[in-house]
Design a protein around this motif. Structure first.
Motif, short mmCIF file in Angstrom:
data_model
loop_
_atom_site.label_atom_id
_atom_site.label_comp_id
_atom_site.label_asym_id
_atom_site.label_seq_id
_atom_site.Cartn_x
_atom_site.Cartn_y
_atom_site.Cartn_z
N HIS A 166 0.82 -1.22 0.00
CA HIS A 166 0.00 0.00 0.00
C HIS A 166 0.85 1.27 0.00
CE1 HIS A 166 0.71 -0.43 4.38
NE2 HIS A 166 0.61 0.88 4.40
N GLU A 167 2.17 1.13 0.24
CA GLU A 167 3.07 2.29 0.20
C GLU A 167 3.67 2.51 -1.19
OE1 GLU A 167 4.98 2.40 4.64
OE2 GLU A 167 5.65 0.75 3.34
N VAL A 168 3.32 1.64 -2.11
CA VAL A 168 3.86 1.69 -3.48
C VAL A 168 2.68 1.89 -4.44
CG1 VAL A 168 5.22 0.46 -5.22
CG2 VAL A 168 5.69 0.10 -2.79
N ILE A 201 -2.45 12.16 -6.45
CA ILE A 201 -1.29 12.21 -5.56
C ILE A 201 -1.09 13.65 -5.12
CG2 ILE A 201 1.20 11.85 -5.37
CD1 ILE A 201 0.91 9.59 -7.42
N LYS A 202 -0.97 13.86 -3.80
CA LYS A 202 -0.81 15.21 -3.26
C LYS A 202 0.52 15.33 -2.53
CE LYS A 202 -4.87 16.10 -4.81
NZ LYS A 202 -4.97 16.80 -6.10
N LYS A 203 1.07 16.54 -2.55
CA LYS A 203 2.40 16.79 -1.97
C LYS A 203 2.27 17.66 -0.72
CE LYS A 203 5.43 19.63 -4.04
NZ LYS A 203 6.27 20.50 -3.21
N TYR A 210 -1.58 9.79 -0.76
CA TYR A 210 -2.90 9.61 -1.38
C TYR A 210 -3.89 9.29 -0.25
CZ TYR A 210 -2.37 4.46 -1.07
OH TYR A 210 -2.20 3.16 -0.64
N ARG A 211 -5.16 9.43 -0.54
CA ARG A 211 -6.19 9.17 0.46
C ARG A 211 -6.94 7.90 0.09
NH1 ARG A 211 -6.29 13.47 3.88
NH2 ARG A 211 -7.87 12.42 5.15
N GLN A 212 -7.22 7.12 1.13
CA GLN A 212 -8.03 5.91 0.95
C GLN A 212 -8.91 5.73 2.17
OE1 GLN A 212 -6.34 2.38 -1.02
NE2 GLN A 212 -6.89 1.23 0.82
N GLN A 218 1.15 7.73 3.13
CA GLN A 218 2.36 8.24 2.48
C GLN A 218 2.86 7.25 1.44
OE1 GLN A 218 5.69 9.29 5.02
NE2 GLN A 218 7.01 9.71 3.27
N ILE A 219 3.24 7.79 0.28
CA ILE A 219 3.79 6.98 -0.80
C ILE A 219 5.31 6.92 -0.64
CG2 ILE A 219 4.07 6.80 -3.31
CD1 ILE A 219 1.44 8.53 -3.49
N LYS A 220 5.85 5.72 -0.58
CA LYS A 220 7.29 5.56 -0.42
C LYS A 220 7.98 5.29 -1.77
CE LYS A 220 6.97 5.72 4.11
NZ LYS A 220 7.20 4.53 4.95
N ARG A 221 7.24 4.62 -2.67
CA ARG A 221 7.80 4.28 -3.99
C ARG A 221 6.75 4.50 -5.07
NH1 ARG A 221 11.24 -1.38 -4.42
NH2 ARG A 221 13.24 -0.47 -3.85
N ILE A 222 7.22 4.96 -6.22
CA ILE A 222 6.34 5.08 -7.39
C ILE A 222 6.84 4.13 -8.48
CG2 ILE A 222 5.63 6.60 -9.28
CD1 ILE A 222 5.66 8.92 -7.33
#
Length: 395
Positions: A166-168, A201-203, A210-212, A218-222
Motif C-alpha cells: 500500500h506504500e507503493v 497524488i498530493k504533496k 494519497y487518500r483511501q 504516504q507513498i514511499k515508492r512510485i
C-alpha cells in the motif's frame, strides 16, 4: 517458427476460437483497446539462444563504468529528475526478425528502453493463448527457468522491495483509462499495489500522499508509467499534484532519467551482428547516396511518432537540431510467421528485471505481428493476424 507446432496451430485455428480467446482475455478486466493478434509466436531454440546472446551484448555496454558519462546528454534539461539511482530496474530491447547472410532467422535491434513494458499483461496473455487454443501447457513465455509464480515474486521484489504494497503506487496520467490499463490491473492484482492517476497524488513538503477511506497514506515508492514525452509541454497537469522534477522524499521504480539514457540515444554506441548501423545525425559527415536504405528517427518521440521511413535529402537538410536525431540503416523484416494467407513480419521485445544490488535478469517477452510498413498498431489497422502477442518457447 517451430514448424510442427505452427502447422498444428493453423490447422486447428478458427475465428470462433479467436473471438472466444479475446473474450477470455478481457474477463474481469477493462476493455483492451489495442489489437491482440490471432496467434502467439512459437520461438524455436536456435532463435531463443540468439535473442539471449543479443541481449547480453547490449547489457555489457549498459554495465560499463562510463555508461552514465556516455549518456549524460541523453536527458533533456527540462526533464532532468533529481536523485537518480545507479541502475534501471527495467530494460526492454526490441528486435526485428530478419534473415542473416546465411539465410537463417536472426534478431536485429530496433529500439531499446530503460522503462517498464507490459510486465503483468504478457504472462496473462500467454496463459490465455494456451488455454483458448489448447496448446501444450509446457510452452512458456519465460526465460531462465522462471515459472509464473517465481516471475511475479521477482516482479514484486523489484517494484515493492522492502515496503508494504500500500506504500507503493503505479502512477500514470489518467491511469485507469490508458491503452495499457489492462497491464496495470493485472500487475496490481498480482503484487497488491494501488493504481493511481497522477491527479490523486498530493504533496506536503517533500512527501507524497494519497487518500483511501479517509486515511492519508504516504507513498514511499512510485512504479512509474508516466512518459514525459507524452506530456510534451503540458506541465500544467502537475499543478494540482506534484512535479516529478522537484526534490522529493520518494523512490522511483524506475527513475525517469533512465527512459532517456537507455533509448534510441544509446544505439550509436552499440555494435555487433545483432545491431544495425545507427549514427547521430549531427555526426553524419556525408549524406548516404542510398537513402532509401535508411530511416530517420527523432531521439525524443513516443510510439513511432515523427519517424521518417522514406527519407529524402531535404528531410535531412531541413532538420535544425541534428543532435536530436539518428540516421539508422533499415532492417528488412522477414515474413516468417505463417498465417493462413501468407507470411507475417514479427518483432520480439526482451524484457528484463534488475533488482537493486543484483544482476539484470531476462524474464519474459512481448511480440508484435505486422503486415504494414511499420510494426506499431496504428500502421496495421486494416489487417488481420497482426497486433500484440507473446513468444512461447519449449522447455
Amino acid at each position: 517458427m517451430i514448424k510442427e507446432l505452427r502447422t498444428r496451430f493453423n490447422t486447428n485455428f478458427s475465428q470462433e476460437k479467436y473471438q472466444a480467446f479475446l473474450k477470455q482475455l478481457e474477463e474481469g478486466y477493462p476493455e483492451i483497446t489495442f489489437r491482440v493478434a490471432e496467434s502467439p509466436i512459437l520461438i524455436p531454440e536456435a532463435l531463443k539462444q540468439k535473442l539471449i546472446a543479443a541481449g547480453d551484448e547490449i547489457i555489457a555496454l549498459i554495465k560499463q563504468d562510463n555508461f552514465k558519462e556516455l549518456t549524460k546528454n541523453a536527458i533533456p534539461k527540462e526533464w532532468l529528475v533529481p536523485n537518480e539511482n545507479e541502475q534501471p530496474h527495467f530494460l526492454t530491447f526490441d528486435f526485428g526478425l530478419c534473415k542473416d547472410e546465411s539465410g537463417e532467422i536472426s534478431p536485429m535491434l530496433i529500439e531499446m528502453q530503460g522503462f517498464p513494458s507490459l510486465y503483468g499483461f504478457q504472462s496473462h496473455l500467454a496463459n490465455q493463448y494456451k488455454s483458448a487454443y489448447e496448446l501444450d501447457t509446457k510452452l512458456t513465455p519465460f526465460f531462465g527457468g522462471l515459472t509464473e509464480e517465481s516471475y511475479f515474486q521477482l516482479l514484486k521484489k523489484v517494484i515493492v522491495g522492502n515496503y508494504q504494497p500500500h506504500e507503493v503506487v503505479l502512477m500514470d496520467i489518467d491511469a485507469l483509462n490508458q491503452k495499457t490499463a489492462i497491464d496495470f490491473f493485472v500487475t496490481a492484482s498480482k503484487i497488491g499495489i494501488k493504481i493511481l492517476p497522477l491527479e490523486e497524488i498530493k504533496k506536503e513538503g517533500k512527501k507524497l500522499f494519497y487518500r483511501q477511506d479517509d486515511e492519508k497514506i504516504q507513498i514511499k515508492r512510485i512504479y512509474n508509467r508516466l512518459i514525459f514525452d507524452e506530456i510534451a509541454n503540458n506541465t500544467s497537469i502537475f499543478e494540482n499534484s506534484f512535479d516529478p522534477r522537484e526534490e522529493l522524499d520518494i523512490e522511483w521504480i524506475t527513475h525517469p532519467n533512465w527512459f532517456y539514457r537507455i533509448s534510441k540515444y544509446t544505439m550509436p554506441f552499440l555494435s555487433g551482428k545483432f545491431v544495425t548501423e545507427t549514427r547521430f545525425l549531427s555526426e553524419v559527415d556525408a549524406i548516404p547516396s542510398d537513402l532509401e536504405n535508411y530511416v530517420l528517427k527523432p531521439l525524443f518521440s513516443f510510439a513511432g511518432m515523427g519517424v521518417i521511413i522514406d527519407v529524402k535529402q531535404s528531410d535531412i537538410t531541413d532538420i535544425t537540431d541534428p543532435e536530436n536525431w539518428i540516421l539508422q540503416r533499415k532492417v528488412t523484416y522477414e515474413p516468417i510467421i505463417q498465417a493462413p494467407d501468407g507470411g507475417v513480419k514479427a518483432e520480439i521485445r526482451l524484457m528484463y528485471l534488475w533488482p537493486d544490488g543484483e544482476e539484470p535478469q531476462l524474464c519474459i517477452n512481448l511480440a508484435r505481428l505486422s503486415r504494414g510498413k511499420m510494426i506499431g498498431v496504428r500502421y496495421n489497422a486494416d489487417f488481420d493476424w497482426v497486433g500484440g502477442t507473446v513468444g512461447l518457447m519449449q522447455h
